[in-house]
Design a protein around this motif. Structure first.
Motif, PDB file in Angstrom:
ATOM      1  N   GLY A   9       0.816  -1.199   0.000  1.00  0.00           N
ATOM      2  CA  GLY A   9       0.000   0.000   0.000  1.00  0.00           C
ATOM      3  C   GLY A   9       0.848   1.246   0.000  1.00  0.00           C
ATOM      4  N   LEU A  10       0.187   2.366   0.174  1.00  0.00           N
ATOM      5  CA  LEU A  10       0.855   3.666   0.227  1.00  0.00           C
ATOM      6  C   LEU A  10       0.992   4.088   1.682  1.00  0.00           C
ATOM      7  N   VAL A  11       2.229   4.328   2.100  1.00  0.00           N
ATOM      8  CA  VAL A  11       2.492   4.758   3.467  1.00  0.00           C
ATOM      9  C   VAL A  11       3.443   5.941   3.438  1.00  0.00           C
ATOM     10  N   GLN A  12       3.599   6.571   4.574  1.00  0.00           N
ATOM     11  CA  GLN A  12       4.535   7.688   4.699  1.00  0.00           C
ATOM     12  C   GLN A  12       5.863   7.207   5.272  1.00  0.00           C
ATOM     13  N   GLY A 101      13.760 -28.718  -4.465  1.00  0.00           N
ATOM     14  CA  GLY A 101      14.372 -27.737  -5.348  1.00  0.00           C
ATOM     15  C   GLY A 101      13.408 -26.928  -6.183  1.00  0.00           C
ATOM     16  N   SER A 102      12.123 -27.170  -6.066  1.00  0.00           N
ATOM     17  CA  SER A 102      11.152 -26.377  -6.825  1.00  0.00           C
ATOM     18  C   SER A 102      11.080 -24.968  -6.257  1.00  0.00           C
ATOM     19  N   ILE A 103      10.914 -24.014  -7.175  1.00  0.00           N
ATOM     20  CA  ILE A 103      10.873 -22.603  -6.812  1.00  0.00           C
ATOM     21  C   ILE A 103       9.456 -22.069  -7.025  1.00  0.00           C
ATOM     22  N   PHE A 104       9.009 -21.248  -6.081  1.00  0.00           N
ATOM     23  CA  PHE A 104       7.677 -20.657  -6.173  1.00  0.00           C
ATOM     24  C   PHE A 104       7.781 -19.156  -5.927  1.00  0.00           C
ATOM     25  N   TRP A 105       7.045 -18.395  -6.720  1.00  0.00           N
ATOM     26  CA  TRP A 105       6.988 -16.945  -6.557  1.00  0.00           C
ATOM     27  C   TRP A 105       5.539 -16.511  -6.372  1.00  0.00           C
ATOM     28  N   GLY A 106       5.349 -15.529  -5.497  1.00  0.00           N
ATOM     29  CA  GLY A 106       4.063 -14.859  -5.410  1.00  0.00           C
ATOM     30  C   GLY A 106       3.970 -13.814  -6.506  1.00  0.00           C
ATOM     31  N   GLN A 107       2.805 -13.213  -6.634  1.00  0.00           N
ATOM     32  CA  GLN A 107       2.568 -12.317  -7.757  1.00  0.00           C
ATOM     33  C   GLN A 107       3.062 -10.899  -7.519  1.00  0.00           C
ATOM     34  N   GLY A 108       3.484 -10.564  -6.325  1.00  0.00           N
ATOM     35  CA  GLY A 108       3.990  -9.228  -6.032  1.00  0.00           C
ATOM     36  C   GLY A 108       2.929  -8.321  -5.453  1.00  0.00           C
ATOM     37  N   THR A 109       3.378  -7.483  -4.533  1.00  0.00           N
ATOM     38  CA  THR A 109       2.499  -6.483  -3.944  1.00  0.00           C
ATOM     39  C   THR A 109       3.277  -5.169  -3.864  1.00  0.00           C
ATOM     40  N   LEU A 110       2.645  -4.082  -4.275  1.00  0.00           N
ATOM     41  CA  LEU A 110       3.328  -2.802  -4.404  1.00  0.00           C
ATOM     42  C   LEU A 110       3.349  -2.064  -3.072  1.00  0.00           C
ATOM     43  N   VAL A 111       4.536  -1.634  -2.696  1.00  0.00           N
ATOM     44  CA  VAL A 111       4.717  -0.785  -1.524  1.00  0.00           C
ATOM     45  C   VAL A 111       5.240   0.559  -2.002  1.00  0.00           C
ATOM     46  N   THR A 112       4.531   1.610  -1.661  1.00  0.00           N
ATOM     47  CA  THR A 112       4.947   2.961  -2.020  1.00  0.00           C
ATOM     48  C   THR A 112       5.118   3.771  -0.743  1.00  0.00           C
TER      49      THR A 112
END
Length: 115
Positions: A9-12, A101-112
């Motif tokens: 999210g957007l934080v200060q 050895g399998s790799i997993f990624w989440g989809q990303g979350t935006l930090v502003t």
């Protein structure tokens, strides 16, 4: 197994934020869980990791401000971020590696982080 990151999210500047990563299966399968971030035009960088044995690592840029933790009962892991700075602005990705050895990624979350 799928990973779902949330909590951005957007934080200060100076604020705290906690990111969550929910796994669709048991995180007992993972021997490594981590968070990475990627700012526009830059490479994806590690910000925190933790092994199944509990060994945690974070680079100097976030050491003392970011903490990774996990909840085996809930199949979740987290990134607690404190004293956020505008330089922390990025898309944050959760990551896991299984014992096979399998790799997993989440989809990303935006930090502003605003100044």
């Amino acid at each position: 197994v799928q990973l779902q990151a949330s909590g951005g999210g957007l934080v200060q500047a100076g604020d705290s934020l906690k990111l969550s990563c929910a796994a669709s299966g048991s995180i007992f399968a993972f021997n490594l869980m981590a968070w990475y971030r990627q700012a526009p035009g830059t490479q994806r960088d590690l910000v925190a990791s933790i092994t199944s044995g509990g060994s945690a690592y974070s680079p100097d840029s976030v050491k003392g401000r970011f903490t990774i933790s996990r909840d085996y009962a809930g199949n979740m892991f987290y990134l607690q971020m404190r004293s956020l700075e505008p330089e922390d602005t990025a898309v944050y990705y959760c990551y896991a590696r299984s014992s096979t050895g399998s790799i997993f990624w989440g989809q990303g979350t935006l930090v502003t982080v605003s100044s």
